[in-house]
Design a protein around this motif. Sequence first.
Motif: not given
Length: 315
Positions: A5, A39, A49-50
């Motif tokens: 992330k 990402r 959310r990644a």
Amino acid sequence: MEAIKETNFTFAGQTGFYRGKVRDVYFFEDRLALIATDRISAFDVVLPRAIPYKGQVLNQIASLNLKATADVVPNWVLSTPDPNVTIGYHCEPFKVEMVIRGYLAGHAWREYKAGKRTLCGVALPEGLKENDKLPEPIITPTTKASEGHDEDISREEILAKGIVSEQDYLTLERYTRTLFDRGTELAKQRGLILVDTKYEFGKYNGQVYLIDEIHTPDSSRYFYSEGYAERQQKGEPQRQLSKEFVRQWLIENGFQGKDGQQVPEMTDAVVEGISERYIELYEVFTGEKFRKETYNSVLERIEKHINDNIFTTKN
């Protein structure tokens, strides 16, 4: 579900850091290390959310395309020492993105459908349908916003505001068309149509370089060649390989990046589905099986590869 992330490294010799929508960039004097995180953004908003393997897919596709176009347009890359990392010249970026479109799709179609017949100062003919091939590719630049939304801008506005000099802008246009021609050839070899894409450029030691990634699912839209004409004739949706499916999912769930709108819940199933689509594009585009790198000690791996290569790579 594991994914990258963000990164928060501090390197010896580091002179700066920038976190973009999907990339973390570390600056070192005359060069930089770009980390493709997992990402994902849409409508200029970073989603909560990644997406597993997305960064690896983007970095590896970009690396292949940068190598495949280096003979026609100079680019910023010095090395790709890690599946998620590219090291290259620290160029001063131009504050425009050069968008080029060969087909009426995505944002251009939404504008056309709303009744507009001029896009970024370029006139469009009447009677076009969604996903029709344009009479010839058109360049529709956007401003490059550090925050918020990029905005359409015409060539005339760019020159009038002095955002780019006329001499440099002519170079950007020429490079954009050259890259789009090469990208179209590369896509055709894989049974794909390069629909539209964007390029970013910068200057290093007075020379214009192509920077950032190119011809990835984040920066480009592809159709499958097979069946394109038949689907178009019947008015059916085209089979796409691009990030458009993410935008469509968001639109269907009431989100287009406008004030007051909430990003819909990204369940594990949604995240996994997006990851699978990115891997599909990699395999179709390269003709190779995607090799999933392990997420075990991934940050340590990335840090080591940057430390080992940032100053050893020769100009």
